[in-house]
Design an enzyme around this catalytic site. Sequence first.
Site, PDB file in Angstrom:
ATOM      1  CD  GLU A  20      15.279  -6.799  22.700  1.00 45.57           C
ATOM      2  OE1 GLU A  20      13.231  -7.047  22.241  1.00 45.57           O
ATOM      3  OE2 GLU A  20      15.688  -6.049  21.842  1.00 45.57           O
TER       4      GLU A  20
ATOM      5  CG  HIS B 235       5.108  -1.933  20.406  1.00 46.97           C
ATOM      6  ND1 HIS B 235       5.977  -1.715  19.605  1.00 46.97           N
ATOM      7  CD2 HIS B 235       5.624  -3.575  20.562  1.00 46.97           C
ATOM      8  CE1 HIS B 235       7.021  -1.995  19.091  1.00 46.97           C
ATOM      9  NE2 HIS B 235       6.820  -3.070  19.694  1.00 46.97           N
TER      10      HIS B 235
ATOM     11  CG  ASP C 120      -5.779  -2.071   5.222  1.00 49.04           C
ATOM     12  OD1 ASP C 120      -6.256  -1.029   6.065  1.00 49.04           O
ATOM     13  OD2 ASP C 120      -4.160  -1.762   5.057  1.00 49.04           O
TER      14      ASP C 120
ATOM     15  NE  ARG D 215       5.666  -8.976  19.809  1.00 47.23           N
ATOM     16  CZ  ARG D 215       6.771  -7.989  19.486  1.00 47.23           C
ATOM     17  NH1 ARG D 215       7.565  -8.833  19.671  1.00 47.23           N
ATOM     18  NH2 ARG D 215       6.628  -6.202  19.035  1.00 47.23           N
TER      19      ARG D 215
ATOM     20  NE  ARG E  20       8.149  -5.219  24.102  1.00 50.42           N
ATOM     21  CZ  ARG E  20       8.470  -5.339  22.757  1.00 50.42           C
ATOM     22  NH1 ARG E  20       7.349  -5.873  21.849  1.00 50.42           N
ATOM     23  NH2 ARG E  20       9.791  -5.155  22.365  1.00 50.42           N
TER      24      ARG E  20
ATOM     25  CE  LYS F 123      -2.067   1.060   3.875  1.00 46.67           C
ATOM     26  NZ  LYS F 123      -2.796   0.923   5.087  1.00 46.67           N
TER      27      LYS F 123
ATOM     28  CB  SER G 252       7.030  -9.505  15.976  1.00 48.36           C
ATOM     29  OG  SER G 252       8.125  -8.171  16.308  1.00 48.36           O
TER      30      SER G 252
ATOM     31  CG  HIS H 276       6.821  -1.106  23.864  1.00 46.84           C
ATOM     32  ND1 HIS H 276       7.935   0.493  24.781  1.00 46.84           N
ATOM     33  CD2 HIS H 276       8.338  -1.381  23.283  1.00 46.84           C
ATOM     34  CE1 HIS H 276       9.234  -0.671  24.761  1.00 46.84           C
ATOM     35  NE2 HIS H 276       9.437  -1.940  23.812  1.00 46.84           N
TER      36      HIS H 276
ATOM     37  CB  ALA I  25      11.113  -3.674  14.665  1.00 47.23           C
ATOM     38  CD  GLN I  26      13.317   2.291  18.382  1.00 48.55           C
ATOM     39  OE1 GLN I  26      13.696   1.604  19.441  1.00 48.55           O
ATOM     40  NE2 GLN I  26      13.965   2.556  17.151  1.00 48.55           N
ATOM     41  N   GLY I  27      14.662  -3.514  18.038  1.00 49.48           N
ATOM     42  CA  GLY I  27      15.370  -3.905  18.958  1.00 49.48           C
ATOM     43  C   GLY I  27      16.139  -5.009  18.947  1.00 49.48           C
ATOM     44  N   GLY I  28      15.792  -6.426  17.878  1.00 47.12           N
ATOM     45  CA  GLY I  28      15.907  -7.124  16.991  1.00 47.12           C
ATOM     46  C   GLY I  28      15.410  -8.174  16.867  1.00 47.12           C
TER      47      GLY I  28
ATOM     48  CB  THR J 284       9.610  -4.613   9.200  1.00 39.77           C
ATOM     49  OG1 THR J 284       8.292  -5.914   8.685  1.00 39.77           O
ATOM     50  CG2 THR J 284      10.293  -5.092   8.717  1.00 39.77           C
TER      51      THR J 284
END
Length: 619
Positions: free
Chosen positions: A146, A382, A240, A417, A321, A64, A422, A261, A75-78, A72
């Site tokens: 984490e 989040h 969607d 999660r 979390r 889209k 993810s 988060h 996404a920071q962490g890993g 994606t």
Amino acid sequence: MLIPRGLLADPAGSRRAARSGPPGPDWPLPPAAEVDVLVVGSGVAGLSAALAVPAGRTVLLATKDRLGHSATRYAQGGIAAVLDLVDDSVAEHVADTLAAGAGLCDPVAVRTLVEEGGQAIADLLARGVGFDSDPSGPRQLARTREGGHSRSRVVHAGGDATGAELERALTEAVRATPSVRSVEHAFLVDLVTHDGRVTGALLWADGGPHLVRAGAVVLASGGAGQLFADTTNPPLSTGDGIAAALRVGAVLADMEFVQFHPTALHVDRDPGPPGDHPGGPPDPPRPLISEAMRGEGAVLRDGDGSPVMAGVHPLGDLAPRDVVTRAVAARMAATGARHLWLDATGIPADHLERRFPTILARCRAAGIDPSRQPIPVSPAAHYLMGGVLTDLDGRTSLPGLYAVGEAACTGVHGANRLASNSLLEGVVFAARIGRALAEPSDPGGLWVEGVWSGTTTSAGVEAAATGPAAAGAVDNPGQPVPGFGYAPPPGDPPAAGRGETWPGGSAVVRARLRRVMTDRVGVVRSGEGLAEAIAELERLNVNLGDPGPEGFEVANLVQLGRAVAELAARREESRGGHWRSDHPAPVEAWRVRQTLTRSPDGGLDTGLLAVPAAEEARR
């Protein structure tokens, strides 16, 4: 949303224009087309799914926005994966995931995810993903810890830019694959069915609809963070694919579970680093402060400097979390504060610079130097744990339809999660879809065992009937494409040109929707608040005027907001990402998953899905 009659004015002519093989990787979409596999979405799940399709099949990847622009990339962490069987184990990663999921994870799905995680990382390395190296040993990947993890098993790239690196490498791989064509700025309007089987989709591109027929459709369209006013998700996260699946009768599951988060940057607006995405999509309204920063030693504090997580959980700031988010929300409510503080000043400045360059750039753009002062943070929506129910190979309850990533519900995440699972899920289950597509097609779709339709009460569960959850699509005789079904959404707004039109149009409806979801269906919920939300969402279910992506997105959000609120109202307990102030404890009788599908009369049918015993994961 409704497609007005006559919108596809010349389906026969469109079929004459159909073709199966455009000449280049980026494709101006014709009025109609035919491919072997249509993948919707270009995040890690969609890109991985397109690359996993067996050789010899034609693939159309529809996104889209622009290829490479998805949730994606933020996404920071890993990515969490067991890569060292000396200091870590599959059993420990499984146990951490099950603990975070608060009793609702499918243990077989969890073990599948974890066991295949190492191969997923190897595949990404082969695709050119540049994970950060550990300077202590040759050819070793750097790993961090984490929230909810008992070991340091999260690999990362660019310090805190893992998602962006994944998008870069996988987008390049897609562009280099001749069998995969892509079309940008193509919005998924609806899925197309024939005799209960999904046979393609209607896409909106260049100001009009385009029919794409496909032997299989893979939904990798992401979550629905835009349901909420405070979210880390980009504006394109409007659910969607999930909404389209609901409209054609696919089974959804776990929609009440939304992960908030605990540490999103709390500023009046998203400052963005200088020159961020010029001419591109807008940034998330709430920049994420990765919990990897807490893994490196940062501490959550209140306005008095007291540690927020002290005595709350054995893992302290690295608790799951949902636990940290509730603690943050409770401390904010008790003190009347609009935010708390994440104190990273104890981390050496050079390590902060090397490990978190993206976060530091965002903070400094807002006038905050994390090496010298604490960061203002507060919770934000989040991740959606629920989605289109699938088996271990991505099959949904409708033949011809697959789902992967945040749009799917594999059972891996349960009620909450585990951090950095993810991205792993997107890669692992995309590969499994690829292998499933190489097998003979299953005309029956996914058989969902243990689904009951019935009523639920605070005392427990009443099971009225058992059977397959796949109800098939409900065809609309007014569909302008002969032989194909179009299923209006539950409580569909009146057809174009009839009924009430909301003053101010879709922008006003979107703003009101996000406000009511944040206030009534957010971190803390109650029966009274959920009832108010459901009533308001019903009022928002109105005609939005002429068709187009903006109106389509809002209609999708209204439908999914109703799904989240309905299942949250039914679940009279607190568990994982679902917290009820009027039912503040978990209830053992509620250790079941809720499902949702569209009934033949256009309403919502709910059901219950048993959770396999943890011992199943060891078989």
